[in-house]
Scaffold this active site. Structure first.
Site, PDB file in Angstrom:
ATOM      1  N   GLU A  60       2.275   7.020  -6.591  1.00 27.99           N
ATOM      2  CA  GLU A  60       2.862   5.697  -6.340  1.00 27.99           C
ATOM      3  C   GLU A  60       4.106   5.445  -7.195  1.00 27.99           C
ATOM      4  O   GLU A  60       5.090   4.887  -6.720  1.00 27.99           O
ATOM      5  CB  GLU A  60       1.824   4.593  -6.579  1.00 27.99           C
ATOM      6  CG  GLU A  60       0.743   4.504  -5.506  1.00 27.99           C
ATOM      7  CD  GLU A  60      -0.262   5.639  -5.558  1.00 27.99           C
ATOM      8  OE1 GLU A  60      -0.336   6.331  -6.598  1.00 27.99           O
ATOM      9  OE2 GLU A  60      -0.987   5.845  -4.559  1.00 27.99           O
ATOM     10  N   ASP A  84      -3.842  -2.241  -1.684  1.00 30.91           N
ATOM     11  CA  ASP A  84      -3.494  -3.135  -2.787  1.00 30.91           C
ATOM     12  C   ASP A  84      -3.868  -2.605  -4.175  1.00 30.91           C
ATOM     13  O   ASP A  84      -3.077  -2.608  -5.100  1.00 30.91           O
ATOM     14  CB  ASP A  84      -4.156  -4.503  -2.567  1.00 30.91           C
ATOM     15  CG  ASP A  84      -5.514  -4.394  -1.874  1.00 30.91           C
ATOM     16  OD1 ASP A  84      -6.326  -3.556  -2.304  1.00 30.91           O
ATOM     17  OD2 ASP A  84      -5.745  -5.136  -0.908  1.00 30.91           O
ATOM     18  N   HIS A 129      -9.919  -1.758  -2.615  1.00 27.97           N
ATOM     19  CA  HIS A 129      -9.380  -1.795  -1.250  1.00 27.97           C
ATOM     20  C   HIS A 129      -9.248  -3.214  -0.714  1.00 27.97           C
ATOM     21  O   HIS A 129      -8.996  -3.396   0.461  1.00 27.97           O
ATOM     22  CB  HIS A 129     -10.281  -0.984  -0.297  1.00 27.97           C
ATOM     23  CG  HIS A 129     -10.186   0.489  -0.487  1.00 27.97           C
ATOM     24  ND1 HIS A 129     -10.682   1.129  -1.597  1.00 27.97           N
ATOM     25  CD2 HIS A 129      -9.639   1.459   0.282  1.00 27.97           C
ATOM     26  CE1 HIS A 129     -10.452   2.426  -1.490  1.00 27.97           C
ATOM     27  NE2 HIS A 129      -9.827   2.655  -0.366  1.00 27.97           N
TER      28      HIS A 129
END
Ligand SMILES: Cc1ncc(C[n+]2csc(CCOP(=O)(O)OP(=O)(O)O)c2C)c(N)n1
Lengths: 326, 414
Positions: A60, A84, A129
């Site tokens: 990420e 998220d 999640h």
């Protein structure tokens, strides 16, 4: 006017962006042949090729950091974060680099990066999640944060996010991905400014402000309240940063009562910011304290009990009762 | 990437010998030797790959390398003095690392884009960044100070390693520009550009360095990772960051890693030129580990006597990159006393210029921060600015309220 789901509307919006802006590209994990875990990028790699729809390494910080570099070179990257709860390895790049590049360069550099994050609960998933981290980003100057609640907005707002010269976090209400609605692909209409709130329903007794996944809940609560003879105005915020206080203030000046509903924990959340601002701006119009309806101060609970965690119609109606009791 | 030259320079450094022996034991294979062209005796050696690159350096260029190293050292001394006199909030000295920075910076082409960390003042010099502008950040009048678009030298980054990812993304952008240019048949210099990312041995432990190398390798991006191993991350020695020479890590990512004597400006220049050509030719990334030493403190707030023996500093002072090139230039008759006197005079002039301009660096109006938070109009910023204007107007004509004495003193003293 065509009918489509929110997921499809974002897909079509991205398609229009890729077709219209040769410097735009999508980056993320599994967004190529798979089309993303929610299939939001479905079919795009076939149309635009792997240079425009880039399956990245699983990293990420890497996705966001390289997107910053691409933006510095004149590109408009749209990054997908898979869930998220997995944005945090990239949080450093977002808050210390992306948000500040324009300011620290004294306005010489712009980094028009869009970060798409499916967020919120209600899908019965495992931990990390179902989170709502919007307040963590909203507190950082330099970022813009928007979240659509219906397909028409989803279609237009994603395109507007890419056009915006500032970095935009685009929160997608994942439990609404399959929500269907009309999309006018010819013109954005009232959606032409993605940073403005919409009054979805007019009313005179109280105002409910919501955004993203809770908008349908707020509307349903207002409808239920109407059966009890109460006239409730509902505002879809659409933009969390900047926040359209003018629209909220005008509504409160009319109704005198305000309920703010979001899935994120109440403490330190966006609702607190709205309550504070409105009490400054419209103190004399308020007939009752601003009431917040939100998640609890706990890690997002396990799927079997998330119904007790997520604000629902009854929790909003309870807040409405309290507001009206003053 | 080998060299036939034994690296005699470093034989006496027992610490590093031990580390290398350890590393060899860990990896089960001998280490690639360090590339060195200009020996400590000022004699130029031969290398099968890099001699060709060293040969490109004409006498004028060699004198230029010396002049740059001397100029930036003089600048460093001046900036340190300015800090001591309270003119700068902090200074990050580069003394000892001149060859690593000047050699690599001078090997780059104007179209290459450079992402520094925060100590790359020498690289900034090679990119024609106005050194007075470079001091803006340290004087506290800007978080940047120059426009990177003017010189292709990016702003300093204080969050360690964050810029290595920006470098790779930028290099990926260059690749795309090349494809777009090829498609539109305008061609042009786009195809020749590459990127250099600077970082330290300490920063090499950060996850972003790993991710940047993964991305660079996956996309074969035209980027050169330039690690200045100056042996210390504030007080923590390199062997806490890594058990093997950092250049060895490149192998794991699938691209070449070169260990170069970072105090040998000719070798650094040659190796960097090779790496940039490699990148520009579409052959992918390269990691260069410049083996050097931060002779002074980490910053003006640091006290190296608390964590390292002065004998270590002395040993490295003896490997001074400037002295070595001076020996060579004199021995080969490429420079005389007049040249060195001129370099010194130019350095003093630079220092005087920097001293003069530092005092004049304008304190910005906070309104510029309101203006630059977002690229596009933002209602919250507008609202807060309007409040600020109204609030400030209320004080028009008044003296600012006196601060309590203790507070003011604390601020001035840093
Ligand atoms: C992410 C992060 N953590 C900690 C720091 C504080 N810090 C500043 S410099 C430094 C040491 C860096 O060492 P190295 O990467 O070897 O570079 P050098 O300063 O020696 O050139 C540390 C820990 C920082 N700037 N960024």
């Amino acid at each position: 006017m065509t009918t489509m789901t929110i997921a499809k509307a974002i897909n079509e919006g991205l398609r229009a962006t890729l077709a219209g802006n040769p410097k735009s590209l999508l980056m993320g994990e599994d967004i190529g042949p798979l089309g993303g875990v929610y299939r939001v990028t479905d079919g795009l790699i076939g149309e635009f090729g792997p240079d425009r729809v880039v399956d990245t390494p699983l990293a990420e910080s890497g996705i966001i950091g390289t997107a910053i570099g691409l933006a510095l070179r004149g590109y408009s990257p749209v990054c997908e974060i898979q869930f998220d709860g997995f944005v945090f390895p990239g949080f450093n790049q977002i808050t210390t680099q992306l948000a500040k590049m324009h300011a620290r360069s004294n306005g010489n550099l712009t980094v028009p990066v869009v970060i798409r994050i499916p967020y919120g609960g209600g899908i019965g998933s495992v931990e990390h999640h179902s989170e709502s981290p919007e307040a963590l980003f909203a507190h950082t100057a330099g970022l813009r944060i928007i979240t659509p609640s219906n397909p028409h907005d989803a279609y237009w707002m994603i395109q507007q996010a890419v056009e915006c010269q500032d970095p935009v976090i685009f929160f997608e209400p994942k439990r609404r991905y399959w929500l269907k609605g009309d999309v006018d692909v010819e013109t954005p209409g009232p959606s032409s400014d993605p940073f403005k709130a919409h009054v979805l329903r007019a009313g005179t007794d109280a105002t409910i402000v919501a955004y993203g996944p809770l908008v349908p809940v707020a509307l349903a609560a207002a409808n239920a309240a109407e059966e009890d003879g109460r006239s409730v105005e509902v505002i879809d915020l659409r933009s969390i940063s900047p926040l359209d206080f003018d629209t909220v203030t005008a509504s409160v000046q009319k109704t005198g009562r305000l309920i703010v509903a979001h899935e994120a924990p109440t403490f330190g959340g966006i609702g607190g910011e709205i309550a504070a601002r409105i009490s400054e701006r419209a103190f004399h119009s308020l007939e009752a304290p601003v009431i917040r309806v939100g998640g609890f101060h706990m890690p997002y609970p396990v799927a079997k009990v998330e119904e007790d965690y997520l604000p629902d119609i009854d929790r909003i109606l309870e807040a409405l009762d309290r507001a009206l009791s003053y | 990437m080998g060299t036939h030259l034994p690296s005699t320079e470093f034989d006496e450094t027992a610490v590093d010998d031990q580390r290398e022996a350890d590393a060899e034991a860990v990896m089960g294979e001998p280490l690639a030797p360090m590339v060195q062209l200009l020996g400590p005796d000022g004699k130029l050696g031969a290398d099968p790959v890099f001699t060709e690159y060293a040969d490109r350096l004409m006498p004028e260029a060699l004198r230029g390398l010396y002049a740059d190293m001397a100029a930036i050292r003089r600048f460093d001394v001046e900036a340190t003095a300015l800090q001591r006199q309270g003119q700068l909030a902090l200074w990050v000295p580069l003394t000892g690392q001149e060859a690593a920075q000047i050699g690599s910076g001078r090997a780059s082409q104007p179209q290459d884009y450079i992402f520094p960390t925060y100590r790359e003042h020498g690289v900034a010099l090679t990119r024609d960044v106005d050194l007075a502008e470079l001091l803006r950040q340290f004087r506290g009048v800007s978080n940047g100070g120059w426009n990177p678009k003017d010189t292709n030298f990016h702003l300093y980054t204080l969050v360690l390693a964050a810029q290595t990812l920006h470098a790779v993304g930028y290099a990926m952008g260059i690749q795309r520009d090349q494809k777009l240019a090829a498609a539109s048949s305008t061609g042009g210099r786009e195809r020749d550009a590459a990127v250099i990312a600077y970082f330290g041995d300490g920063a090499s432990s950060e996850g972003d360095v790993h991710e940047s190398m993964v991305f660079a390798s996956s996309y074969n991006a035209p980027v050169v990772f330039f690690c200045q191993n100056n042996h210390w991350a504030i007080s923590v020695p390199t062997n806490v960051q890594t058990r093997v020479p950092l250049s060895n890590r490149a192998k794991g990512y699938g691209f070449p890693g070169i260990r170069v004597d970072g105090n040998d400006v000719i070798a650094v220049h040659a190796v960097t030129e090779w790496a940039l050509e490699h990148a520009r030719q579409g052959k992918g990334p390269v990691l260069i580990e410049a083996f050097t030493y931060r002779v002074g403190a980490h910053t003006t707030a640091d006290d190296p006597t608390k964590y390292r023996p002065s004998s270590e500093e002395d040993a490295w002072r003896a490997k001074d990159p400037l002295l070595r090139l001076e020996k060579y230039l004199r021995a080969e008759g490429l420079a005389d006393d007049a040249f060195f006197a001129k370099v010194k005079a130019d350095g003093d002039e630079l220092a005087a210029y920097v001293r003069r301009t530092t005092h004049d660096l304008e304190t910005p109006d906070i309104r510029s921060a309101f203006a630059n938070t977002y690229a596009e109009a933002h209602p919250l910023v507008a609202e807060e600015l309007a409040w600020f204007e109204e609030y400030s107007a209320g004080f028009a004509g008044e003296e600012p309220a006196a601060e309590p004495a203790g507070q003011a003193a604390a601020k001035a003293g840093h």
